[in-house]
Scaffold this motif. Structure first.
Motif, PDB file in Angstrom:
ATOM      1  N   LYS A   1       0.820  -1.208   0.000  1.00 42.13           N
ATOM      2  CA  LYS A   1       0.000   0.000   0.000  1.00 42.13           C
ATOM      3  C   LYS A   1       0.860   1.267   0.000  1.00 42.13           C
ATOM      4  O   LYS A   1       0.565   2.241  -0.692  1.00 42.13           O
ATOM      5  CB  LYS A   1      -0.952  -0.001   1.198  1.00 42.13           C
ATOM      6  CG  LYS A   1      -2.079  -1.020   1.067  1.00 42.13           C
ATOM      7  CD  LYS A   1      -3.107  -0.872   2.171  1.00 42.13           C
ATOM      8  CE  LYS A   1      -4.272  -1.832   1.969  1.00 42.13           C
ATOM      9  NZ  LYS A   1      -5.285  -1.731   3.042  1.00 42.13           N
ATOM     10  N   GLN A   2       1.966   1.225   0.765  1.00 38.75           N
ATOM     11  CA  GLN A   2       2.865   2.365   0.789  1.00 38.75           C
ATOM     12  C   GLN A   2       3.944   2.288  -0.285  1.00 38.75           C
ATOM     13  O   GLN A   2       4.733   3.222  -0.447  1.00 38.75           O
ATOM     14  CB  GLN A   2       3.507   2.493   2.171  1.00 38.75           C
ATOM     15  CG  GLN A   2       2.515   2.751   3.287  1.00 38.75           C
ATOM     16  CD  GLN A   2       3.194   3.016   4.619  1.00 38.75           C
ATOM     17  OE1 GLN A   2       4.365   3.395   4.677  1.00 38.75           O
ATOM     18  NE2 GLN A   2       2.459   2.822   5.696  1.00 38.75           N
ATOM     19  N   GLN A   3       4.000   1.151  -0.992  1.00 44.35           N
ATOM     20  CA  GLN A   3       4.942   0.934  -2.092  1.00 44.35           C
ATOM     21  C   GLN A   3       6.384   1.152  -1.650  1.00 44.35           C
ATOM     22  O   GLN A   3       7.154   1.898  -2.257  1.00 44.35           O
ATOM     23  CB  GLN A   3       4.605   1.846  -3.275  1.00 44.35           C
ATOM     24  CG  GLN A   3       3.259   1.526  -3.910  1.00 44.35           C
ATOM     25  CD  GLN A   3       3.055   2.246  -5.236  1.00 44.35           C
ATOM     26  OE1 GLN A   3       3.291   3.434  -5.342  1.00 44.35           O
ATOM     27  NE2 GLN A   3       2.640   1.505  -6.244  1.00 44.35           N
ATOM     28  N   LYS A   4       6.763   0.437  -0.597  1.00 43.38           N
ATOM     29  CA  LYS A   4       8.145   0.524  -0.131  1.00 43.38           C
ATOM     30  C   LYS A   4       8.603  -0.834   0.386  1.00 43.38           C
ATOM     31  O   LYS A   4       7.803  -1.654   0.851  1.00 43.38           O
ATOM     32  CB  LYS A   4       8.278   1.575   0.969  1.00 43.38           C
ATOM     33  CG  LYS A   4       7.568   1.219   2.271  1.00 43.38           C
ATOM     34  CD  LYS A   4       7.801   2.271   3.337  1.00 43.38           C
ATOM     35  CE  LYS A   4       7.175   1.868   4.674  1.00 43.38           C
ATOM     36  NZ  LYS A   4       7.422   2.899   5.712  1.00 43.38           N
ATOM     37  N   GLN A   5       9.917  -1.067   0.289  1.00 46.40           N
ATOM     38  CA  GLN A   5      10.494  -2.306   0.798  1.00 46.40           C
ATOM     39  C   GLN A   5      10.614  -2.227   2.313  1.00 46.40           C
ATOM     40  O   GLN A   5      11.027  -1.209   2.865  1.00 46.40           O
ATOM     41  CB  GLN A   5      11.864  -2.539   0.169  1.00 46.40           C
ATOM     42  CG  GLN A   5      12.516  -3.840   0.605  1.00 46.40           C
ATOM     43  CD  GLN A   5      13.839  -4.086  -0.095  1.00 46.40           C
ATOM     44  OE1 GLN A   5      13.931  -3.999  -1.318  1.00 46.40           O
ATOM     45  NE2 GLN A   5      14.877  -4.372   0.679  1.00 46.40           N
ATOM     46  N   ILE A   6      10.245  -3.343   2.981  1.00 43.11           N
ATOM     47  CA  ILE A   6      10.328  -3.402   4.445  1.00 43.11           C
ATOM     48  C   ILE A   6      11.641  -4.041   4.872  1.00 43.11           C
ATOM     49  O   ILE A   6      12.341  -3.544   5.746  1.00 43.11           O
ATOM     50  CB  ILE A   6       9.141  -4.198   5.019  1.00 43.11           C
ATOM     51  CG1 ILE A   6       7.808  -3.576   4.596  1.00 43.11           C
ATOM     52  CG2 ILE A   6       9.228  -4.266   6.537  1.00 43.11           C
ATOM     53  CD1 ILE A   6       6.603  -4.427   4.958  1.00 43.11           C
ATOM     54  N   TRP A   7      11.966  -5.170   4.275  1.00 40.97           N
ATOM     55  CA  TRP A   7      13.225  -5.835   4.593  1.00 40.97           C
ATOM     56  C   TRP A   7      13.680  -6.740   3.457  1.00 40.97           C
ATOM     57  O   TRP A   7      12.910  -7.034   2.545  1.00 40.97           O
ATOM     58  CB  TRP A   7      13.152  -6.624   5.902  1.00 40.97           C
ATOM     59  CG  TRP A   7      12.026  -7.633   6.059  1.00 40.97           C
ATOM     60  CD1 TRP A   7      10.896  -7.483   6.797  1.00 40.97           C
ATOM     61  CD2 TRP A   7      11.937  -8.963   5.484  1.00 40.97           C
ATOM     62  NE1 TRP A   7      10.105  -8.606   6.726  1.00 40.97           N
ATOM     63  CE2 TRP A   7      10.729  -9.542   5.928  1.00 40.97           C
ATOM     64  CE3 TRP A   7      12.757  -9.711   4.652  1.00 40.97           C
ATOM     65  CZ2 TRP A   7      10.319 -10.816   5.565  1.00 40.97           C
ATOM     66  CZ3 TRP A   7      12.357 -10.999   4.275  1.00 40.97           C
ATOM     67  CH2 TRP A   7      11.148 -11.530   4.734  1.00 40.97           C
ATOM     68  N   SER A   8      14.937  -7.149   3.525  1.00 42.53           N
ATOM     69  CA  SER A   8      15.530  -8.086   2.572  1.00 42.53           C
ATOM     70  C   SER A   8      16.361  -9.092   3.351  1.00 42.53           C
ATOM     71  O   SER A   8      17.169  -8.699   4.209  1.00 42.53           O
ATOM     72  CB  SER A   8      16.407  -7.345   1.560  1.00 42.53           C
ATOM     73  OG  SER A   8      17.129  -8.258   0.751  1.00 42.53           O
ATOM     74  N   TYR A   9      16.141 -10.369   3.092  1.00 40.51           N
ATOM     75  CA  TYR A   9      16.925 -11.429   3.743  1.00 40.51           C
ATOM     76  C   TYR A   9      17.889 -12.023   2.735  1.00 40.51           C
ATOM     77  O   TYR A   9      17.486 -12.434   1.636  1.00 40.51           O
ATOM     78  CB  TYR A   9      16.016 -12.534   4.285  1.00 40.51           C
ATOM     79  CG  TYR A   9      16.784 -13.788   4.667  1.00 40.51           C
ATOM     80  CD1 TYR A   9      17.489 -13.860   5.858  1.00 40.51           C
ATOM     81  CD2 TYR A   9      16.823 -14.877   3.798  1.00 40.51           C
ATOM     82  CE1 TYR A   9      18.211 -15.001   6.202  1.00 40.51           C
ATOM     83  CE2 TYR A   9      17.531 -16.031   4.138  1.00 40.51           C
ATOM     84  CZ  TYR A   9      18.228 -16.092   5.330  1.00 40.51           C
ATOM     85  OH  TYR A   9      18.943 -17.210   5.650  1.00 40.51           O
ATOM     86  N   ILE A  10      19.180 -12.080   3.089  1.00 39.20           N
ATOM     87  CA  ILE A  10      20.218 -12.724   2.286  1.00 39.20           C
ATOM     88  C   ILE A  10      21.052 -13.577   3.221  1.00 39.20           C
ATOM     89  O   ILE A  10      21.482 -13.111   4.294  1.00 39.20           O
ATOM     90  CB  ILE A  10      21.109 -11.694   1.567  1.00 39.20           C
ATOM     91  CG1 ILE A  10      20.273 -10.842   0.608  1.00 39.20           C
ATOM     92  CG2 ILE A  10      22.234 -12.378   0.807  1.00 39.20           C
ATOM     93  CD1 ILE A  10      21.043  -9.734  -0.069  1.00 39.20           C
ATOM     94  N   ASP A  11      21.305 -14.815   2.853  1.00 38.10           N
ATOM     95  CA  ASP A  11      22.130 -15.714   3.658  1.00 38.10           C
ATOM     96  C   ASP A  11      23.572 -15.203   3.662  1.00 38.10           C
ATOM     97  O   ASP A  11      24.196 -15.086   2.604  1.00 38.10           O
ATOM     98  CB  ASP A  11      22.060 -17.131   3.074  1.00 38.10           C
ATOM     99  CG  ASP A  11      22.649 -18.178   4.001  1.00 38.10           C
ATOM    100  OD1 ASP A  11      23.598 -17.866   4.755  1.00 38.10           O
ATOM    101  OD2 ASP A  11      22.189 -19.327   3.970  1.00 38.10           O
ATOM    102  N   ASP A  12      24.116 -14.931   4.840  1.00 35.02           N
ATOM    103  CA  ASP A  12      25.477 -14.410   4.944  1.00 35.02           C
ATOM    104  C   ASP A  12      26.543 -15.479   4.716  1.00 35.02           C
ATOM    105  O   ASP A  12      27.706 -15.154   4.458  1.00 35.02           O
ATOM    106  CB  ASP A  12      25.703 -13.781   6.327  1.00 35.02           C
ATOM    107  CG  ASP A  12      24.857 -12.541   6.542  1.00 35.02           C
ATOM    108  OD1 ASP A  12      24.550 -11.871   5.538  1.00 35.02           O
ATOM    109  OD2 ASP A  12      24.496 -12.264   7.701  1.00 35.02           O
TER     110      ASP A  12
END
Length: 363
Positions: free
Chosen positions: A239-250
């Motif tokens: 609804k706000q058209q924004k990314q909340i988080w991103s998960y990447i395996d370190d």
């Protein structure tokens, strides 16, 4: 009012009796609210002619499944006996959708079919210009089908006449996901497309993903979750058209080729590197990990307090949603390519040896 209609339809689908789409509901959540009985046995087995690489769908008293060489089967839910079969000169990598006694499905040649679910009689046929890899979706009186020609097609459900077409910048391999009057598509163009279902036009800016995806987005409330092939899992506020988080395996770069499952505060993803991860829906932090013997091409499914994984080594695995610990498994000689369908009392799954199985309570 429109949003309430689809919210209620989704709840009905998750009221656990049926599994009418390959991801369970219009939100593509891959989840249901009820856990299956603790002790499961195989109730019946059906042998088809060719390999199945699609998830069965379950509506009322029937189970529907399509094979790689163009056969669509309707099976009796209680016994597994064939009710009807339609044989097309094509192949199916997309699961069917059943709504209002009509089965909708697209094939590898870009054809879209509507069949009477009770008899298999063809009602209409429409055409796209590319392979159809994802299931159709239903909105109001229309059917949505995404094609590898880079377009999302909207057809009138009653006769297949075109309503509108949306053009992306590259292939679309996923199923359309619906929330309210919007649909969501992850594209090979590395963008999350949000489309107004009334007009067929983009709703706001496309959201960048950082890489291509063939996965179907999962929606929960205002949030949409989607992995990309290059090893990231993303969460957006749509609804706000924004990314909340991103998960990447370190530790090791993962690769995602299937779709997430989401329920309440948890998101389950399965990678090509044999990892099943549970992520916090709020933060993207990994909560637990289970390592498989071989990868799972099939998307994970959440059913109540359990996670179900169908792996390429022929194992169907039940994990605890709380901590990822194995609870039960069943093994075949072939491989599972597609996810199971889960209801309140049954689990249905098809394999690459052409077998459909139903599991239910021991008694």
């Amino acid at each position: 009012m429109l949003f309430l209609f689809f919210a209620s339809w989704s709840v009905i689908a998750q009221a656990d009796k049926d599994w009418p789409t390959p991801r369970g509901d219009q939100h593509s959540s891959g989840s249901s609210k009820t856990s299956l009985p603790e002790k499961l046995v195989q109730r019946w087995e059906f042998q088809g002619a060719e390999a199945f690489e699609t998830t069965p769908v379950v509506v009322d008293k029937s189970v529907f499944v399509a094979d790689v060489f163009g056969k669509i089967y309707s099976l009796d839910r209680a016994t597994g006996k064939q009710q009807w079969m339609q044989d097309f000169d094509t192949g199916f990598s997309a699961s069917p959708l059943v709504r209002d006694n009509v089965l909708f499905i697209g094939d590898v040649e870009g054809n879209v079919y509507a069949l009477e679910s009770g008899s298999g009689k063809e009602l209409w046929k429409a055409q796209t210009d590319g392979e159809i890899s994802g299931s159709a979706a239903y909105f109001d009186s229309n059917v949505l089908v995404a094609s590898q020609d880079g377009k999302l097609y909207c057809f009138a459900a009653k006769d297949g006449s075109p309503v509108w077409t949306y053009q992306a910048e590259d292939q679309i391999q996923c199923s359309p996901t619906i929330a309210g009057d919007r649909t969501f598509l992850g594209g090979c163009d590395g963008q999350l497309h949000v489309i107004d279902l009334k007009t067929g036009k983009g709703s706001g800016e496309k959201l960048p993903l950082g890489g291509p995806t063939g996965s179907t987005p999962a929606v929960s409330g205002d949030r949409v979750f989607l992995p990309i092939m290059d090893g990231a899992v993303l969460a957006f506020d749509w609804k706000q058209q924004k990314q909340i988080w991103s998960y990447i395996d370190d530790e090791v770069q993962q690769e995602y080729r299937n779709s997430p499952a989401v329920a309440d505060d948890r998101v389950i993803v399965s990678s090509q590197r044999k990892q099943v991860d549970c992520l916090s829906a709020d933060t993207g932090k990994r909560m637990w990990r289970h390592t498989l013997r071989r990868r799972a091409d099939a998307s994970p499914v959440i059913a109540g307090e359990d996670v179900w994984i169908a792996a390429s080594d022929g194992r169907l695995i039940r994990l605890s949603l709380a901590d990822g610990k194995p609870l039960w498994s069943y093994e075949i000689r072939g491989a599972f390519v597609a996810a199971p369908a889960v209801t309140d009392t049954e689990l249905f799954i098809a394999d690459d040896n052409g077998v459909v199985r139903c599991f239910a309570a021991e008694n």
